[in-house]
Scaffold this active site. Structure first.
Site, PDB file in Angstrom:
ATOM      1  N   SER A  56       0.423  -1.159  -0.217  1.00 36.67           N
ATOM      2  CA  SER A  56      -0.356  -0.463  -0.082  1.00 36.67           C
ATOM      3  C   SER A  56       0.741   1.184  -0.310  1.00 36.67           C
ATOM      4  O   SER A  56       0.146   2.470  -0.539  1.00 36.67           O
ATOM      5  CB  SER A  56      -1.092   0.199   1.293  1.00 36.67           C
ATOM      6  OG  SER A  56      -0.367  -0.290   2.478  1.00 36.67           O
TER       7      SER A  56
ATOM      8  N   ASP B 281      -4.241   5.644  11.543  1.00 36.45           N
ATOM      9  CA  ASP B 281      -3.918   4.917  11.002  1.00 36.45           C
ATOM     10  C   ASP B 281      -2.370   5.988  10.763  1.00 36.45           C
ATOM     11  O   ASP B 281      -2.346   7.125   9.836  1.00 36.45           O
ATOM     12  CB  ASP B 281      -4.072   5.308   9.543  1.00 36.45           C
ATOM     13  CG  ASP B 281      -3.093   4.543   8.483  1.00 36.45           C
ATOM     14  OD1 ASP B 281      -1.924   4.279   8.041  1.00 36.45           O
ATOM     15  OD2 ASP B 281      -3.322   4.230   6.905  1.00 36.45           O
TER      16      ASP B 281
ATOM     17  N   HIS C  24       0.056   4.430   6.611  1.00 33.69           N
ATOM     18  CA  HIS C  24      -0.025   5.475   5.559  1.00 33.69           C
ATOM     19  C   HIS C  24      -0.162   7.074   5.964  1.00 33.69           C
ATOM     20  O   HIS C  24      -0.167   7.750   6.972  1.00 33.69           O
ATOM     21  CB  HIS C  24      -1.555   5.074   4.409  1.00 33.69           C
ATOM     22  CG  HIS C  24      -1.706   3.605   4.544  1.00 33.69           C
ATOM     23  ND1 HIS C  24      -1.865   2.679   5.804  1.00 33.69           N
ATOM     24  CD2 HIS C  24      -0.561   3.061   3.808  1.00 33.69           C
ATOM     25  CE1 HIS C  24      -2.165   1.371   5.094  1.00 33.69           C
ATOM     26  NE2 HIS C  24      -1.312   1.770   4.181  1.00 33.69           N
TER      27      HIS C  24
END
Ligand SMILES: *[C@@H]1O[C@H](CO)[C@@H](O)[C@H](O)[C@H]1NC(C)=O
Ligand SMILES: *[C@@H]1O[C@H](CO)[C@@H](O)[C@H](O)[C@H]1NC(C)=O
Ligand SMILES: *[C@@H]1O[C@H](CO)[C@@H](O)[C@H](O)[C@H]1NC(C)=O
Length: 464
Positions: free
Chosen positions: A182, A432, A435
């Protein structure tokens, strides 16, 4: 500098025009300029027509060399655009500037500091249709926007602002593929958003849940950009609800989901790391080599460093072998590990609460972040040695570990979901801290990627 940037923008249609004439095999003459199809391909504003005579004048004034006969390279007149950091001067030709650039030691983008930047990003959460929801922090209600106004200042040089038009020029008629996890997607989406400010990408292919495989085409420059989900780069079976409860990976074979397409890929950006921390059984020569975190299975624990190294070795070797053998050449870039910034539990409020970058010297690169990065740098260096035996194969490391480590403020945190505090601040909220918000620090990775490509292109001219 201002003059030269104006010159670039004026020359752009000029270059486009010369190129299309070259493609059609029409001899070089400026007379029939306004009748060439390329000018009608895209609706250029009328002002451009008015500027053409000025552009032609400037073209001669700067005595740019005429186009080379080779078809797989940019016209020499583009050199001006590529040497943007060195303003054209009348006393020295652009060629000697290129040589100067190549003879200078390349800038070390690894170490530096984040400095305030009034300009801010090229795009926002609504100007670009390709930001994954969980990373679109602005539209998810993140209120502190200070994290958008920083730029990376390498210690010895200046990192120019990302110029989408130069990137597009360099990639003309090529296919760039992002392969990995990702983080690869995060970087791809940043790049698409920045390029979209200059040219519209058209989604031409999509497959797999969660957009794991996608491909875009930029008609303006005949560029393909794609993303391949392959978090280990090597062949394997990912853990799933219906399959094994751990990953099963074969370290001596690449994942052919991307490997099979190599033939049609001119440049590949690899990005892996985080998935190697998950439970997995590893195979080599069809025998179990060992496993990482697999209680209940009677295998030797082998950690994740050695297997990451082997997976990288296999991926880089395969790219070099397959692309080197057919003589077509390829560029391979490896983006290094980007650290996460959890401070405490991932589902606790304030898991990555910082709103400013670390200051220079405030945070050192150490432990797992440093070890994973070092393995990646070493494997790229090793691959460079092998790539030397083939023409047109270039391998480089895009070392983002340190500059990313310094950006604890750049993660979505609770804004991975829209408006997480709409009902007041709860104690438990998912975060998160892995990311990166888009726009955000990842845009800088692509800024450096462009500098790598720029240098490569200039190098190839000098070697001509
Ligand atoms: C995003 O950019 C567009 C175009 O530049 C602008 O119209 C819009 O107001 C911006 N949105 C935000 C949230 O800043
Ligand atoms: C467009 O780019 C592809 C490579 O991505 C190339 O094979 C093709 O020949 C190009 N088309 C033209 C018209 O140049
Ligand atoms: C586990 O592996 C060892 C060494 O290969 C073997 O001696 C032992 O019998 C195995 N135990 C089980 C429960 O399979």
């Amino acid at each position: 500098m201002e003059k030269s940037s104006k010159l670039h923008s004026v020359l752009r249609p000029e270059i486009r025009d010369s190129e299309s004439r070259r493609e059609m095999g029409v001899s070089s003459s400026f007379k029939d300029q306004s009748h060439t199809p390329s000018l009608t391909r895209k609706p250029w504003p009328y002002t451009i027509y008015a500027l053409l005579p000025i552009a032609i004048f400037l073209l001669f004034f700067y005595r740019l060399p005429l186009l080379p006969p080779s078809t797989d390279q940019l016209p020499r007149s583009n050199r001006l655009i590529l040497s943007a950091s060195v303003p054209p001067s009348l006393s020295s030709s652009s060629f000697s500037q290129e040589e100067k650039i190549v003879n200078e030691a390349p800038c070390d983008y690894t170490n530096g500091k984040w400095v305030r930047d009034k300009l801010g990003p090229l795009y926002n959460g609504t100007t670009c249709g390709t930001i994954k929801e969980g990373q679109n922090c602005i539209t998810h209600g993140r209120a502190d926007l200070g994290y958008l106004y920083w730029r990376w200042k390498p210690r010895q040089c200046k990192l120019p602002r990302f110029d989408p038009n130069t990137f597009l020029q360099l990639l003309r008629n090529k296919h760039l593929a992002f392969v990995g996890d990702s983080m690869a997607r995060n970087q791809l989406e940043s790049l698409l958003c920045m390029l979209a400010t200059a040219s519209t990408p058209n989604l031409v292919y999509r497959d797999g849940e969660d957009n794991k495989f996608r491909r875009w085409h930029f008609a303006s420059h005949n560029i393909t950009i794609s993303v391949y989900w392959s978090p280990f780069l090597v062949r394997g079976v990912e853990k799933s609800k219906t399959g094994p409860d751990h990953n099963e990976l074969y370290l001596d074979h690449v994942d052919e989901k991307w490997g099979n397409d190599l033939e049609h890929i001119d440049m590949v950006v690899l990005s892996i790391g985080h998935w190697f921390l998950h439970p997995a059984v590893y195979y080599e020569d069809d025998e179990v080599l060992g496993c990482h975190y697999c209680p209940g299975l009677n295998h030797t624990e082998i950690g994740f460093y050695g297997v990451l190294r082997k997976a990288l070795k296999t991926a880089l070797k395969t790219i070099i072998e397959r692309k080197g053998a057919n003589g077509k050449g390829t560029d391979a870039v490896l983006t290094t590990f980007s650290p996460s910034h959890f401070e405490g539990d991932w589902d606790k409020a304030g898991a990555c609460p910082k709103t400013q970058p670390y200051k220079e010297g405030e945070k050192v690169l150490e432990g797992m972040d440093a070890d994973l990065r070092n393995i990646e740098v070493e494997e790229v260096e090793a691959a460079k040695g092998i790539a030397k035996q083939f023409q047109g194969l270039r391998v480089e490391v895009l070392d983002v570990t340190k500059l990313s480590l310094m950006r604890p403020d750049g993660h979505p945190g609770p804004y991975m979901y829209p408006f997480p505090f709409a009902n007041g601040v709860q104690e438990r909220v998912q975060n998160d801290c892995v990311h990166w918000c888009l726009p955000g620090p990842v845009d800088t990775w692509n800024q450096i990627l462009l500098e790598i490509m720029r240098r490569w292109q200039i190098q190839s001219w000098v070697e001509e």
